[in-house]
Design a protein around this motif. Structure first.
Motif, PDB file in Angstrom:
ATOM      1  N   ILE A 730     -14.839   8.077   6.575  1.00  0.00           N
ATOM      2  CA  ILE A 730     -13.868   8.975   5.950  1.00  0.00           C
ATOM      3  C   ILE A 730     -12.587   8.213   5.618  1.00  0.00           C
ATOM      4  O   ILE A 730     -12.037   8.320   4.521  1.00  0.00           O
ATOM      5  CB  ILE A 730     -13.576  10.170   6.875  1.00  0.00           C
ATOM      6  N   SER A 731     -12.099   7.393   6.570  1.00  0.00           N
ATOM      7  CA  SER A 731     -10.879   6.614   6.352  1.00  0.00           C
ATOM      8  C   SER A 731     -11.058   5.653   5.195  1.00  0.00           C
ATOM      9  O   SER A 731     -10.171   5.493   4.343  1.00  0.00           O
ATOM     10  CB  SER A 731     -10.520   5.841   7.624  1.00  0.00           C
ATOM     11  N   ARG A 732     -12.222   4.998   5.154  1.00  0.00           N
ATOM     12  CA  ARG A 732     -12.483   4.018   4.090  1.00  0.00           C
ATOM     13  C   ARG A 732     -12.457   4.700   2.714  1.00  0.00           C
ATOM     14  O   ARG A 732     -11.888   4.175   1.754  1.00  0.00           O
ATOM     15  CB  ARG A 732     -13.838   3.365   4.341  1.00  0.00           C
ATOM     16  N   ILE A 733     -13.063   5.884   2.618  1.00  0.00           N
ATOM     17  CA  ILE A 733     -13.107   6.605   1.345  1.00  0.00           C
ATOM     18  C   ILE A 733     -11.696   7.022   0.911  1.00  0.00           C
ATOM     19  O   ILE A 733     -11.294   6.836  -0.239  1.00  0.00           O
ATOM     20  CB  ILE A 733     -14.021   7.841   1.454  1.00  0.00           C
ATOM     21  N   SER A 741      -4.640   7.353  -1.040  1.00  0.00           N
ATOM     22  CA  SER A 741      -4.493   6.034  -0.411  1.00  0.00           C
ATOM     23  C   SER A 741      -3.179   5.888   0.352  1.00  0.00           C
ATOM     24  O   SER A 741      -3.074   5.057   1.257  1.00  0.00           O
ATOM     25  CB  SER A 741      -4.599   4.944  -1.479  1.00  0.00           C
ATOM     26  N   HIS A 742      -2.156   6.680  -0.011  1.00  0.00           N
ATOM     27  CA  HIS A 742      -0.843   6.558   0.632  1.00  0.00           C
ATOM     28  C   HIS A 742      -0.759   7.287   1.972  1.00  0.00           C
ATOM     29  O   HIS A 742       0.223   7.115   2.702  1.00  0.00           O
ATOM     30  CB  HIS A 742       0.224   7.136  -0.302  1.00  0.00           C
ATOM     31  N   LYS A 808       5.738  -5.535  -0.259  1.00  0.00           N
ATOM     32  CA  LYS A 808       4.810  -5.535   0.871  1.00  0.00           C
ATOM     33  C   LYS A 808       4.109  -4.198   1.044  1.00  0.00           C
ATOM     34  O   LYS A 808       3.441  -3.994   2.041  1.00  0.00           O
ATOM     35  CB  LYS A 808       5.581  -5.895   2.154  1.00  0.00           C
ATOM     36  N   PHE A 809       4.308  -3.278   0.144  1.00  0.00           N
ATOM     37  CA  PHE A 809       3.668  -1.987   0.275  1.00  0.00           C
ATOM     38  C   PHE A 809       2.271  -2.015  -0.328  1.00  0.00           C
ATOM     39  O   PHE A 809       1.863  -3.010  -0.922  1.00  0.00           O
ATOM     40  CB  PHE A 809       4.542  -0.912  -0.374  1.00  0.00           C
ATOM     41  N   GLY A 810       1.533  -0.913  -0.175  1.00  0.00           N
ATOM     42  CA  GLY A 810       0.134  -0.870  -0.600  1.00  0.00           C
ATOM     43  C   GLY A 810      -0.041  -1.188  -2.081  1.00  0.00           C
ATOM     44  O   GLY A 810       0.715  -0.725  -2.932  1.00  0.00           O
ATOM     45  N   THR A 811      -1.055  -1.999  -2.391  1.00  0.00           N
ATOM     46  CA  THR A 811      -1.289  -2.398  -3.783  1.00  0.00           C
ATOM     47  C   THR A 811      -1.710  -1.211  -4.638  1.00  0.00           C
ATOM     48  O   THR A 811      -1.399  -1.165  -5.828  1.00  0.00           O
ATOM     49  CB  THR A 811      -2.371  -3.487  -3.837  1.00  0.00           C
TER      50      THR A 811
END
Length: 918
Positions: A730-733, A741-742, A808-811
């Motif tokens: 679930i986390s991966r999805i 994603s955030h 440095k934040f999520g791509t």
């Protein structure tokens, strides 16, 4: 033992020899690979096609491995399609087709090739290139040769009539095409008329007769086969023109009234040889079967046969036919000799094997006489050893029995010891629950949880003790007359709350409400509880559970428990009543002894219990009416009851759920928290403890991803072991999906090993907490992750359209903001650019775009678009040589006044003042 092995070997040797004997005696010669070749012949009404069949049969006789089957369609296209379909169904290795018409057979030929069965077309093709090979004469060349012959032998008149075959056949078209190509090159030749025939002589006579009556001055008549040429000659003969007109045909068959014979008789001036290609087609089929290289289009040579060479060619063809007949006869003689040889060879082997068997039996008989006495002494020794071992086993069994009894006694005593502290816990919990000072407080819910789980533990221990008593046969039945409808209704009352909460259709159906039976109420209550517990455990929300009471045959009563749950796998249906059995599709916690106890309890009542599993599960209890089937000691005649107190069931944790607490803080918007957990008590605990600070939503894991995409929560707590999936997946999805994603994710699991933690980090989770956990640590983890997200929000809002690649934040978030800002900048001068258009360009819904931007930037998407425009306006006011109105319209504002108002609200000064200061 050695003697036994030797005798056994002798026996198996004899059996093997006999089997080998049967094999040799039944063997067939030439038992090699069989090549199945099917030939679909359009018709056998003319000599040419009969000659084709004959040449193919003769060629097949030269190849013993070939099994040739010829099907004649009798000039019926649909029948020919059925014949080819039959060859396909039989798995024929190669199919040869001589079509009646090209177009109707195209689809079935293509079907055969697609199924991997090669198809060879003979004489005619289909309306596509989807066949394996073609063999036949070049019909265009046939037409050309006929035309060249006529041109070269013309006396100058040059008037020609052409008679074609069937319009829909490819040979008719191609022969006519080749004939026209040559005739058109010679102006002195004149094609007076073209008659369309159907390959038979009768089809040309009426038309030709009219033509010759109107214009008898014809030099040549060219017919596309010899039969029509003969028909044309017969027509001319009726009119007395047979010696004036010259006739040219096609086929030149060496048969009575064939083309060669007609040329010899002077009826035809010439006939163009059209070889059948039967033997060549069969050889080509064998090449295809053996995967040898072939040419797709195989054209057969042709020549003109006239009076000059007719006699020579006929002589040669007669000799070939004679040789083929001789070869065929020789092959039949060879086959007969091979069969006789195989039969004699098998007979010799048969006699040899009989001799071997007789010798073996003689040796066996002599050896048996010698070894019987030895075996007798050996058996006596073995018997003595077995007796000694039996005595030892009896001693060991007695010791094992004593040890087992000691273990069971310890187990029973320990189980009884558990009951005392559990009873104390229940008593203290019940006392606190009844305290008026605690009622209505949050402590009451926690006490109920303690009480219900303690009660559940007590019930499990009682089940284990019941199981022990059943094993020792210590249960005593005390049956009393009971109204079964009332008894069932009272037990069902304890499950009504659970049914209502989960919207389960829970009902009782009975033939008669006044039926009375003799049952032990306390024992039957345990049976009902086990069956209903399983029904509610495995029936989904909005399902259905029905108890049906109906009269059976032979004075019996049937009680049916039917649910719409997951059912039991068919191969496991016979094991459901085994102790400690657990079905392969059962992911729930279960001791596995409840159904075994139920079966034993029903057996005490001299009844039966059966299970069926079809669209859910149905248990059928059958008990006898009356008391004749019970012993007098098993009947409690002093007590007749129709009511039974089942209040002990009321506090079971599976059916008593704590209320969700949702404390709202006035004036403060809560963060949204999604709890993904399938343990109901833990879900209620987290909901009650965190609902004051968060807007809590829950999922058991089955709809976690869908719910997360719908809610777009601020933070997620997730377990690992869930029904049908796991928290890592679930986390991966969610972390790979731009829409979610955030969202920070906390894993909450009992798996605290290093591998699980690493796996969680690889799945993208933000924090991993192991059970048992501290509530304060969990609260602080939630706060810290949300604080970090606020820092991310601060960065984005202060770098409104300048997202640096090295951040440095999520791509995914960086890419999302960059793409969103790019689309906004590109449409900045468009006042009609809407949020819906922006969401469509980003491939998300309007709601998901709003929630995503709100979560990252803390503002609505409309405010974000305006902020970008205003930031750009500030830059343009400082640098661009434009007035305020021009800047307002260039940035998509509807009017300069609205632009000035919005600019002043953001920067505190009007655009004019900002420009002057800049």
């Amino acid at each position: 033992m050695k003697t036994t092995c030797f005798l056994s070997r002798i026996k198996y040797l004899l059996i093997a020899a006999f089997a080998l004997l049967l094999t040799f005696s039944c063997a067939k010669p030439n038992d090699g690979t069989v090549v199945k070749i099917g030939f679909s012949q359009g018709m056998n009404t003319d000599d040419w096609r009969r000659q084709l069949n004959k040449s193919m049969v003769i060629e097949a006789s030269l190849h013993p491995e070939v099994n040739l089957e010829i099907k004649d369609a009798n000039n019926d296209v649909q029948q020919q399609i059925k014949d080819i379909e039959k060859f396909i169904d039989l798995g024929t290795d190669v199919i040869i087709v001589s079509p009646i018409e090209a177009k109707p057979l195209t689809a079935i030929v293509e079907k055969s090739v697609k199924k991997g069965i090669p198809v060879i077309m003979v004489d005619r093709k289909i309306n596509s290139e989807e066949y394996t090979a073609y063999i036949g004469a070049d019909n265009i060349e046939v037409g050309r040769i006929a035309a060249k012959y006529i041109v070269s032998n013309s006396n100058g008149n040059g008037k020609i009539i052409e008679i074609t075959g069937l319009k829909t056949s490819s040979p008719a078209y191609e022969r006519g095409l080749g004939f026209s190509q040559i005739i058109d090159q010679h102006p002195q030749m004149k094609l007076v008329s073209v008659i369309n025939g159907d390959w038979e002589s009768r089809s040309v006579k009426p038309q030709l007769k009219k033509l010759l009556q109107s214009d008898p001055d014809i030099e040549y008549i060219f017919a596309q086969n010899d039969r029509m040429a003969l028909g044309a000659w017969e027509t001319a003969q009726e009119l007395g023109l047979e010696n004036k007109i010259k006739f040219v045909g096609v086929d030149a068959l060496n048969t009575p009234n064939g083309g060669i014979e007609l040329v010899k008789k002077g009826i035809l001036q010439a006939s163009i040889l059209y070889p059948t290609g039967g033997n060549e087609a069969l050889r080509l089929a064998l090449k295809i079967y053996n995967k040898e290289p072939i040419t797709k289009n195989n054209l057969l040579n042709t020549i003109v046969i006239d009076k000059i060479n007719a006699e020579i060619i006929k002589s040669q063809l007669d000799k070939v036919d004679q040789q083929q007949t001789v070869i065929k006869q020789q092959l039949e003689n060879i086959s007969e000799q091979e069969r006789e040889y195989a039969s004699q060879h098998s007979l010799v082997r048969l006699l040899t094997l009989f001799l071997m068997i007789i010798l073996s039996l003689a040796v066996y008989s002599i050896y048996s006489t010698i070894s019987i006495s030895r075996k007798k002494r050996q058996l006596e020794r073995i018997n003595s050893t077995v007796t000694d071992q039996k005595n030892e086993i009896e001693v060991m069994a007695a010791a094992a029995q004593r040890s087992n009894e000691a273990k069971l006694s310890f187990f029973t005593g320990l189980s009884h010891e558990f009951k005392t502290p559990i009873t104390l816990i229940l008593s203290y919990a019940e006392s606190l629950i009844e305290n008026d000072k605690i009622k209505g407080t949050r402590i009451m819910d926690e006490l109920k949880l303690i009480y219900s789980n303690s009660h559940r533990l007590l019930r499990l221990i009682n089940q284990l003790l019941d199981f022990r008593k059943i094993e020792e046969r210590k249960f005593n039945l005390r049956a009393s007359k009971t109204n079964i409808y009332s008894f069932t209704s009272q037990v069902m009352a304890n499950f009504k709350g659970e049914a209502a909460r989960r919207n389960i259709d829970f009902r009782l159906v009975a033939d008669h409400k006044d039926t009375e039976v003799y049952i032990d109420n306390s024992i039957m209550d345990k049976v009902y509880f086990n069956l209903l517990s399983n029904a509610f455990k495995f029936t989904p929300d909005n399902g259905k559970i029905t108890i049906t009471i109906k009269d059976g045959a032979d004075n019996t009563l049937k009680i049916l428990f039917k649910d719409s749950g997951i059912g039991i796998p068919e191969k496991e249906i016979n094991m459901v009543f085994d102790p400690f059995f657990r079905a392969s599709n059962n992911s729930k916690n279960s001791s596995g002894i409840g159904l075994n106890l139920s079966k034993e309890f029903i057996a005490l009542h001299k009844g039966t219990i059966e299970v069926r599993s079809r669209q859910g599960t149905e248990f059928v209890i059958t008990i006898n009416k009356g008391r004749e089937h019970l012993l007098q000691a098993e009947i409690n005649s002093a007590t007749t009851t129709t009511e039974y107190n089942t209040s002990l069931l009321q506090d079971d944790p599976e059916f008593e759920h704590l209320p969700e607490i949702n404390v709202l803080t006035p004036g403060l918007e809560k963060y949204t928290l999604l709890v993904i957990e399938d343990h109901p008590d833990l879900v209620n605990f987290l909901s009650s403890k965190l609902s004051a600070e968060y807007d809590v939503h829950t999922s058991d894991g089955s709809n976690a991803v869908t719910l997360a995409l719908e809610l777009v929560p601020d933070i997620i707590i997730c377990d690992i072991n869930l029904v049908g999936t796991d928290g890592f997946e679930i986390s991966r999805i969610l972390k790979k999906d731009l829409r979610t994603s955030h969202i920070p994710i906390i894993i909450l699991s009992a798996q605290s090993n290093k591998e699980s933690v690493i796996q969680g980090m690889q799945a993208g989770v933000d924090q991993y907490l192991a059970k048992p956990f501290s509530l304060s640590v969990l609260r602080q983890s939630l706060t810290s992750l949300l604080f970090n997200r606020e820092k991310l929000r601060y960065y984005y809002t202060n770098n409104i359209y300048r997202v640096e690649p090295e951040s440095k934040f999520g791509t995914l978030e960086q890419d999302f903001i960059s793409r969103m800002n790019t689309h906004i900048m590109e449409n900045m001068d468009n006042p009609k650019f809407s949020v819906e258009e922006l969401a469509d360009k980003l491939h998300v819904s309007r709601v998901q775009l709003y929630r995503k931007v709100k979560a990252i930037l803390g503002m609505s998407i409309s405010d974000h678009i305006n902020n970008i425009r205003l930031e750009k306006a500030a830059t343009m006011l400082r640098e661009a040589d434009m007035n305020i109105s021009e800047i307002a319209y260039s940035l998509g504002f509807s009017s300069p006044n609205y632009f000035s108002t919005a600019f002043k609200n953001k920067f505190g000064v009007s655009p004019k003042e900002y420009k002057i200061k800049g």
